[in-house]
Design a protein around this motif. Structure first.
Motif, short mmCIF file in Angstrom:
data_model
loop_
_atom_site.label_atom_id
_atom_site.label_comp_id
_atom_site.label_asym_id
_atom_site.label_seq_id
_atom_site.Cartn_x
_atom_site.Cartn_y
_atom_site.Cartn_z
N ARG A 217 -41.76 17.28 -33.83
CA ARG A 217 -41.58 16.28 -34.89
C ARG A 217 -40.30 15.51 -34.57
N PHE A 218 -40.44 14.22 -34.47
CA PHE A 218 -39.31 13.37 -34.08
C PHE A 218 -39.16 12.27 -35.12
N THR A 219 -38.03 12.22 -35.77
CA THR A 219 -37.73 11.15 -36.73
C THR A 219 -36.44 10.48 -36.32
N GLY A 220 -36.46 9.17 -36.24
CA GLY A 220 -35.26 8.46 -35.84
C GLY A 220 -35.37 6.98 -36.11
N PRO A 221 -34.26 6.28 -35.97
CA PRO A 221 -34.26 4.84 -36.20
C PRO A 221 -34.90 4.09 -35.04
N ALA A 222 -35.60 3.04 -35.37
CA ALA A 222 -36.25 2.22 -34.34
C ALA A 222 -35.23 1.33 -33.65
N GLU A 223 -35.38 1.22 -32.33
CA GLU A 223 -34.68 0.21 -31.55
C GLU A 223 -35.76 -0.65 -30.90
N VAL A 224 -35.88 -1.88 -31.36
CA VAL A 224 -37.00 -2.73 -30.98
C VAL A 224 -36.60 -3.65 -29.83
N PHE A 225 -37.45 -3.66 -28.80
CA PHE A 225 -37.22 -4.52 -27.64
C PHE A 225 -38.47 -5.36 -27.39
N ALA A 226 -38.25 -6.59 -26.97
CA ALA A 226 -39.37 -7.49 -26.70
C ALA A 226 -40.00 -7.20 -25.34
N GLY A 227 -39.32 -6.42 -24.52
CA GLY A 227 -39.87 -6.13 -23.20
C GLY A 227 -39.09 -5.05 -22.50
N GLU A 228 -39.62 -4.61 -21.37
CA GLU A 228 -39.03 -3.51 -20.62
C GLU A 228 -37.68 -3.86 -20.03
N ASP A 229 -37.51 -5.09 -19.56
CA ASP A 229 -36.25 -5.47 -18.92
C ASP A 229 -35.06 -5.29 -19.86
N ALA A 230 -35.24 -5.75 -21.10
CA ALA A 230 -34.15 -5.63 -22.07
C ALA A 230 -33.83 -4.17 -22.36
N ALA A 231 -34.87 -3.33 -22.42
CA ALA A 231 -34.65 -1.91 -22.68
C ALA A 231 -33.96 -1.23 -21.50
N ALA B 265 -32.01 -2.70 -19.35
CA ALA B 265 -30.63 -3.19 -19.35
C ALA B 265 -29.78 -2.42 -20.35
N ALA B 266 -30.34 -2.15 -21.52
CA ALA B 266 -29.61 -1.37 -22.53
C ALA B 266 -29.36 0.04 -22.03
N LEU B 267 -30.33 0.61 -21.32
CA LEU B 267 -30.18 1.95 -20.78
C LEU B 267 -29.05 2.00 -19.75
N SER B 268 -28.98 0.99 -18.90
CA SER B 268 -27.98 1.00 -17.83
C SER B 268 -26.56 0.80 -18.35
N THR B 269 -26.43 0.24 -19.56
CA THR B 269 -25.10 0.03 -20.14
C THR B 269 -24.77 1.05 -21.23
N GLY B 270 -25.61 2.09 -21.34
CA GLY B 270 -25.38 3.12 -22.34
C GLY B 270 -25.77 2.71 -23.74
N GLY B 271 -26.64 1.70 -23.84
CA GLY B 271 -27.02 1.17 -25.16
C GLY B 271 -28.21 1.85 -25.80
N ILE B 272 -28.75 2.89 -25.18
CA ILE B 272 -29.86 3.64 -25.77
C ILE B 272 -29.27 4.90 -26.40
N ALA B 273 -29.38 4.99 -27.73
CA ALA B 273 -28.76 6.11 -28.45
C ALA B 273 -29.72 7.29 -28.52
N GLU B 274 -29.19 8.49 -28.29
CA GLU B 274 -30.00 9.70 -28.48
C GLU B 274 -30.50 9.75 -29.92
N GLY B 275 -31.74 10.22 -30.06
CA GLY B 275 -32.32 10.35 -31.39
C GLY B 275 -33.05 9.11 -31.86
N SER B 276 -33.05 8.04 -31.06
CA SER B 276 -33.72 6.81 -31.49
C SER B 276 -35.15 6.77 -30.99
N VAL B 277 -35.93 5.88 -31.59
CA VAL B 277 -37.31 5.64 -31.17
C VAL B 277 -37.37 4.24 -30.60
#
Length: 531
Positions: A376-390, A392-404
């Protein structure tokens, strides 16, 4: 053409060679096509090699964020129709390799309803790097390690040089090997055809047998729709869930059923059959066993024997015999690579259908590859319009643990053509975040993907599905035990597309105008008449 008048009365048979020099996946098929053609001739048939477009996921995905991948499946179907039906050929042997070719060949067989046999192209051999076994799956996920700074590009290159040691499809139990296996489970490939090492002595012998057998099928009037029945689709769905196959097999089986005019809800079929189907094997990337281990213990024949009490044994196969006939001749489960029904790997299917406010028409979770992810996983949404933006966020540490992570507008119509979400999921695992975040998408996934990933969300955001209304910060809950995926709050938004389907020219524009819902297999259909 060198044909004598008496030769022209032979049954005319297409050898459908989905081959190209663009990649290793099908580099061996030209030689296989020659073997099949020779066998057809020796059996009294007249072979004609037919070439089609040849999509390769690791190559064809390079342009337009992989928008051409799904559309090429249906392009192959139409290509075969024009070549085979236009020439009034009597039957066909289809050489199937990478992800989209096997479903395309099954779909074409169902549409044309002529004697047809699928010859799976087989898997490629992996290699060794730094003392460890490696394959294309290792390379795929290591891209995330490069993005995270834990591996250099030079090291990635050395790894890639070691990972592939022969022709054939990805060595993991991803979409290509899943569909090879399901072709045999459906009864459309000869017994023992999957999984199989590409260009091996055994594969070449089976290709010859297929060339001989197709002539017999024509004389017997054994056409594809006598094999591709509702019961055959049910058998294939059970096998897919028991082996933890690719999420993509759901839409491909739906497409085959659609082309065969079976009139069944394949998503609902997976859902209902999943209530008493258990996972019997954990093949990489789902576990430590390799696809060649499954071949070693008997492949599909062993799976069918093990699962026979749950299958429709009376289903006819291309041999003219039944699934039950072949199953009883297969080996028993070895208890390690392939478990028995009373000792499963997990007490649930490897593929789950989830529904809820975000996916009223269903979505697919490959729990076989979820690893240690939370049920069971509950977390805040992080919405991206495409894979590139996601990414990029991953490479700069912008993906938070616990998010969807929500990647939307990337389905067949929204891309148009399904847009890659698979590389982001692989990058997550490479960066060590695979079990710490969840992913929700209507985009293109790979059968190699691992972690808690909800894919094939239906309806897609481009059709105004609830995924279109999600905003960053909304709470999303994924519950595998209750098989639910929900959002709080629930809101409906305007259709979301990552591309601009209305401005596309050429094939992608035509595809956007014609493609149907994913739950019906995303097959091409006539536009609805204007009011």
């Amino acid at each position: 053409m060198g044909l004598a008048p008496e030769d022209q009365g032979r049954p005319k048979i297409a050898v459908v060679n989905t081959s190209s020099r663009l990649g290793i996946c099908f580099s061996h098929l030209d030689g296989i096509a020659e073997l099949v053609a020779e066998a057809i001739w020796e059996a009294g048939g007249l072979p004609f090699e037919i070439r089609t477009t040849a999509p390769l996921d690791f190559v064809t995905s390079a342009g337009r964020k992989a928008r051409y991948l799904m559309p090429t499946r249906d392009l192959i179907v139409n290509d075969i129709e024009a070549a085979v039906e236009g020439a009034v050929l009597d039957g066909m042997v289809c050489l199937s390799s990478c992800d989209k070719t096997t479903p395309a060949h099954l779909m074409a067989s169902a549409r044309l309803d002529i004697p047809s046999i699928i010859v799976p192209g087989g898997y490629q051999r992996g290699g060794k790097y730094s003392g460890c076994s490696v394959d294309i799956d290792t390379v795929y996920e290591s891209v995330g390690a490069v993005n995270a700074g834990s591996m250099s590009v030079d090291q990635l290159g050395q790894l890639a040089d070691s990972a592939i040691q022969g022709p054939g499809v990805c060595a993991g139990f991803a979409t290509a090997n899943t569909m090879h296996v399901l072709a045999e489970a459906l009864g459309m490939a000869l017994p023992g055809a999957a999984p199989i090492r590409a260009d091996s002595k055994r594969m070449r012998a089976l290709a010859v047998d297929a060339g001989t057998r197709i002539v017999g099928m024509i004389h017997e009037g054994l056409t594809a729709r006598r094999v591709l029945t509702v019961e055959a689709i049910e058998n294939a769905a059970r096998v897919a869930m028991a082996l933890g196959g690719s999420v993509n097999c759901v839409r491909h089986l739906a497409a085959v059923a659609n082309e065969a005019d079976l009139g069944i809800d394949v998503v609902g079929l997976f859902e209902s059959l999943g209530k008493d189907t258990t996972q019997l094997a954990a093949i990489r990337p789902n576990g430590t066993a390799q696809v060649w281990d499954l071949e070693r213990v008997g492949g599909v024949r062993a799976v069918l024997r093990t699962m026979l009490p749950m299958l429709h044994g009376e289903v006819l196969t291309v041999t003219g015999r039944t699934i039950s006939d072949h199953a009883v001749e297969g080996p028993e489960a070895d208890g390690a690579v392939l478990r028995g029904l009373d000792d499963p790997v997990r007490p649930e299917p490897g593929l789950l259908i989830v529904r809820g406010s975000l996916a009223p028409n269903g979505a697919v979770v490959k729990v076989a590859g979820a690893g240690n992810a939370r049920r069971r996983f509950t977390g805040p949404a992080e919405v991206f319009a495409g894979e590139d933006a996601a990414i990029a966020a991953l490479s700069t540490g912008g993906i938070a643990e616990g998010s969807v992570i929500v990647l939307r507008g990337m389905g067949p119509r929204g891309g148009p053509g399904t847009v890659f979400a698979a590389s982001f999921v692989a990058a997550l695992n490479g960066a060590g975040l695979g079990g710490k975040v969840a992913v929700l998408t209507d985009g293109e996934l790979s059968g190699l993907n691992r972690g808690l990933v909800v894919g094939q969300v239906m309806p897609e955001a481009a059709d105004g599905g609830p995924l279109a209304g999600v905003r960053t910060g909304d709470t999303i809950t994924i519950d595998l035990d209750t098989r639910v995926v929900d959002a709080d709050p629930v809101r409906h938004g305007e259709p979301v597309t990552s591309g601009r389907p209305e401005h596309e020219r050429g094939w992608l524009g035509q595809y956007a105008a014609l493609v149907g819902p994913v739950e019906q297999g995303a097959v091409l259909r006539r536009p609805a008449p204007a009011d």
